[in-house]
Design a protein around this motif. Structure first.
Motif, PDB file in Angstrom:
ATOM      1  N   GLY A 196       0.790  -1.222   0.000  1.00 28.53           N
ATOM      2  CA  GLY A 196       0.000   0.000   0.000  1.00 28.53           C
ATOM      3  C   GLY A 196       0.820   1.269   0.000  1.00 28.53           C
ATOM      4  N   SER A 197       2.155   1.161   0.027  1.00 30.73           N
ATOM      5  CA  SER A 197       3.030   2.334   0.085  1.00 30.73           C
ATOM      6  C   SER A 197       3.124   3.026  -1.272  1.00 30.73           C
ATOM      7  CB  SER A 197       4.434   1.904   0.526  1.00 30.73           C
ATOM      8  OG  SER A 197       5.342   2.975   0.474  1.00 30.73           O
ATOM      9  N   ASP A 198       3.472   4.339  -1.233  1.00 30.99           N
ATOM     10  CA  ASP A 198       3.799   5.053  -2.463  1.00 30.99           C
ATOM     11  C   ASP A 198       5.294   5.376  -2.523  1.00 30.99           C
ATOM     12  OD1 ASP A 198       3.954   7.011  -0.538  1.00 30.99           O
ATOM     13  OD2 ASP A 198       2.625   8.435  -1.548  1.00 30.99           O
ATOM     14  N   ASP A 199       6.079   4.812  -1.614  1.00 39.34           N
ATOM     15  CA  ASP A 199       7.530   4.907  -1.657  1.00 39.34           C
ATOM     16  C   ASP A 199       8.089   3.580  -2.159  1.00 39.34           C
ATOM     17  OD1 ASP A 199       7.721   7.529  -0.520  1.00 39.34           O
ATOM     18  OD2 ASP A 199       7.255   6.650   1.435  1.00 39.34           O
ATOM     19  N   TYR A 220       0.770  -4.058 -12.043  1.00 38.62           N
ATOM     20  CA  TYR A 220       0.038  -2.956 -11.415  1.00 38.62           C
ATOM     21  C   TYR A 220      -0.984  -3.558 -10.474  1.00 38.62           C
ATOM     22  CZ  TYR A 220      -3.050   0.993 -10.618  1.00 38.62           C
ATOM     23  OH  TYR A 220      -3.810   1.979 -10.031  1.00 38.62           O
ATOM     24  N   ARG A 221      -0.946  -3.127  -9.216  1.00 40.24           N
ATOM     25  CA  ARG A 221      -1.881  -3.617  -8.192  1.00 40.24           C
ATOM     26  C   ARG A 221      -2.761  -2.467  -7.732  1.00 40.24           C
ATOM     27  NH1 ARG A 221       0.832  -6.143  -3.071  1.00 40.24           N
ATOM     28  NH2 ARG A 221       1.592  -3.999  -2.886  1.00 40.24           N
ATOM     29  N   ARG A 222      -4.049  -2.731  -7.540  1.00 35.75           N
ATOM     30  CA  ARG A 222      -5.013  -1.729  -7.083  1.00 35.75           C
ATOM     31  C   ARG A 222      -5.692  -2.216  -5.822  1.00 35.75           C
ATOM     32  NH1 ARG A 222      -5.595   3.708  -8.260  1.00 35.75           N
ATOM     33  NH2 ARG A 222      -7.706   4.381  -7.726  1.00 35.75           N
ATOM     34  N   MET A 223      -5.602  -1.405  -4.772  1.00 30.92           N
ATOM     35  CA  MET A 223      -6.258  -1.741  -3.519  1.00 30.92           C
ATOM     36  C   MET A 223      -7.752  -1.467  -3.618  1.00 30.92           C
ATOM     37  SD  MET A 223      -3.389  -2.590  -2.250  1.00 30.92           S
ATOM     38  CE  MET A 223      -4.066  -3.192  -0.708  1.00 30.92           C
ATOM     39  N   LEU A 224      -8.541  -2.224  -2.851  1.00 31.36           N
ATOM     40  CA  LEU A 224      -9.996  -2.172  -2.955  1.00 31.36           C
ATOM     41  C   LEU A 224     -10.652  -1.808  -1.619  1.00 31.36           C
ATOM     42  CD1 LEU A 224     -10.554  -5.496  -4.957  1.00 31.36           C
ATOM     43  CD2 LEU A 224     -10.528  -3.176  -5.888  1.00 31.36           C
ATOM     44  N   GLY A 225     -11.839  -1.202  -1.699  1.00 34.46           N
ATOM     45  CA  GLY A 225     -12.732  -1.027  -0.569  1.00 34.46           C
ATOM     46  C   GLY A 225     -12.096  -0.436   0.671  1.00 34.46           C
ATOM     47  N   ALA A 229      -8.326   0.192   0.562  1.00 35.75           N
ATOM     48  CA  ALA A 229      -7.934   1.433  -0.115  1.00 35.75           C
ATOM     49  C   ALA A 229      -8.171   2.644   0.776  1.00 35.75           C
ATOM     50  CB  ALA A 229      -8.698   1.582  -1.422  1.00 35.75           C
ATOM     51  N   ASP A 230      -9.146   2.556   1.694  1.00 38.49           N
ATOM     52  CA  ASP A 230      -9.458   3.673   2.580  1.00 38.49           C
ATOM     53  C   ASP A 230      -8.599   3.711   3.835  1.00 38.49           C
ATOM     54  OD1 ASP A 230     -11.447   4.511   0.861  1.00 38.49           O
ATOM     55  OD2 ASP A 230     -13.025   3.387   1.883  1.00 38.49           O
ATOM     56  N   SER A 231      -7.781   2.680   4.066  1.00 38.36           N
ATOM     57  CA  SER A 231      -6.918   2.664   5.237  1.00 38.36           C
ATOM     58  C   SER A 231      -5.975   3.864   5.210  1.00 38.36           C
ATOM     59  CB  SER A 231      -6.096   1.373   5.263  1.00 38.36           C
ATOM     60  OG  SER A 231      -5.022   1.476   6.174  1.00 38.36           O
ATOM     61  N   PRO A 232      -5.712   4.500   6.357  1.00 38.84           N
ATOM     62  CA  PRO A 232      -4.748   5.610   6.388  1.00 38.84           C
ATOM     63  C   PRO A 232      -3.357   5.222   5.891  1.00 38.84           C
ATOM     64  CG  PRO A 232      -6.038   5.566   8.401  1.00 38.84           C
ATOM     65  CD  PRO A 232      -6.379   4.312   7.653  1.00 38.84           C
ATOM     66  N   ALA A 275      -0.972   7.818   3.799  1.00 35.72           N
ATOM     67  CA  ALA A 275       0.480   7.672   3.736  1.00 35.72           C
ATOM     68  C   ALA A 275       0.967   6.979   2.472  1.00 35.72           C
ATOM     69  CB  ALA A 275       0.972   6.887   4.961  1.00 35.72           C
ATOM     70  N   GLY A 276       0.054   6.350   1.735  1.00 30.98           N
ATOM     71  CA  GLY A 276       0.467   5.567   0.576  1.00 30.98           C
ATOM     72  C   GLY A 276      -0.323   5.884  -0.664  1.00 30.98           C
ATOM     73  N   SER A 277      -0.665   4.843  -1.408  1.00 29.00           N
ATOM     74  CA  SER A 277      -1.374   5.008  -2.668  1.00 29.00           C
ATOM     75  C   SER A 277      -2.254   3.796  -2.920  1.00 29.00           C
ATOM     76  CB  SER A 277      -0.390   5.171  -3.829  1.00 29.00           C
ATOM     77  OG  SER A 277      -1.049   5.161  -5.073  1.00 29.00           O
ATOM     78  N   ARG A 278      -3.410   4.029  -3.551  1.00 25.68           N
ATOM     79  CA  ARG A 278      -4.309   2.928  -3.887  1.00 25.68           C
ATOM     80  C   ARG A 278      -3.759   2.038  -4.992  1.00 25.68           C
ATOM     81  NH1 ARG A 278      -7.566   7.037  -2.019  1.00 25.68           N
ATOM     82  NH2 ARG A 278      -9.385   6.402  -0.791  1.00 25.68           N
TER      83      ARG A 278
END
Length: 284
Positions: A52-55, A252-257, A260-263, A268-271
């Protein structure tokens, strides 16, 4: 400690399996069972600091694929699986069934996490996830007698008590040779996780929220993410069936539901996360 994201492991196993797949393209009629082989490789991978990180960071990724007495195995990064149903080379159906083991190191060290808010949540213990998978594949689908379509489903459960829940993963993949020197493949999968996994890796406990600066967050398990990937291999010695190959892949991975809404993701990250790897493999 490095935790390789499962989508990246799928891409790596897909491209590393390319020489193995090419070995099933005989110029003469096949024997009743395929011969033994081993393909070993290593490469460099770019991956998120945590799920879930964007780093992102670079890391080495080891891998090996093989078949011994008809039984196939795959070792990629921190994942090992064995197909207990012997393969038959050439066109036709292939049933797959066997055990799978994953060493889940997600957030097991804070040294590789750049975001100070997530770092302040502390590390998570290493999880050992054991289970199995089943699937069916067919060679000779669209482009030739040697392209391959596979559908699998796997389930594994943490046996260490770290998150004490399961991970269910349906997946589909397709590989096709472009020649005896090159092969490409695509895959798609999704992951459904249990309550313990969701809260361990995506929750923010109320007592940890002030120190981290992230809002307290609780969630239940469910469908966590979907992933699309592409991989390929090119022989550097003239033939994918032996010698040295250049392999590469990306996902490419996409978080869901609620995930994706987790802080840890939304704040702190990216969907969405991009991942990739490039390396060398040797078939012998």
């Amino acid at each position: 400690m490095i935790s390789f994201p499962r989508p990246l492991l799928v891409a790596a196993s897909l491209v590393l399996a390319a020489p193995a797949f090419a070995q099933q393209q005989p110029e003469t009629p096949p024997e009743p069972r395929g011969g033994d082989f081993v393909i070993a490789g290593a490469g460099a991978a770019v991956m998120p600091d945590y799920e879930g990180s964007d780093d992102y960071r670079w890391a080495p990724i080891p891998a090996a694929v093989g078949r011994v007495s008809g039984f196939g195995f795959q070792f990629v990064g921190n994942r090992l699986s064995v197909d207990l149903i012997p393969d038959r080379p050439g066109p036709g159906w292939d049933l797959q069934l066997g055990p799978v083991a994953v060493l889940n190191l997600n957030r097991s060290s804070t040294r590789s996490i750049e975001d100070p808010r997530v770092k302040a949540l502390g590390k998570v213990g290493t999880a050992v996830e054991l289970g199995g998978y089943a699937g069916i594949g067919r060679a000779g689908v669209l482009t030739s007698d040697y392209d391959r379509l596979s559908v699998t489903i796997s389930y594994r459960h943490d046996v260490t008590g770290t998150h004490d829940s399961g991970v269910l993963t349906p997946a589909v993949s397709y590989m096709t040779p472009l020649s005896r020197k090159a092969l490409v493949g695509v895959f798609a999968n999704a992951e459904r996780v249990g309550d313990g996994y969701a809260r361990t890796y995506f929750g923010v406990p109320a007592e940890a929220a002030p120190a981290s600066g992230l809002a307290a967050y609780d969630l239940d398990g469910g469908w966590k993410s979907w992933t699309l990937g592409l991989g390929g291999a090119v022989s550097l010695s003239g033939d994918l069936t032996h010698g040295l190959q250049l392999v590469g892949g990306g996902t490419y991975r996409r978080m869901l539901g609620d995930f994706a809404d987790s802080p840890l993701v939304a704040t702190a990250g990216s969907r969405g996360q991009w991942m990739g790897m490039l390396g060398l493999a040797y078939s012998f």
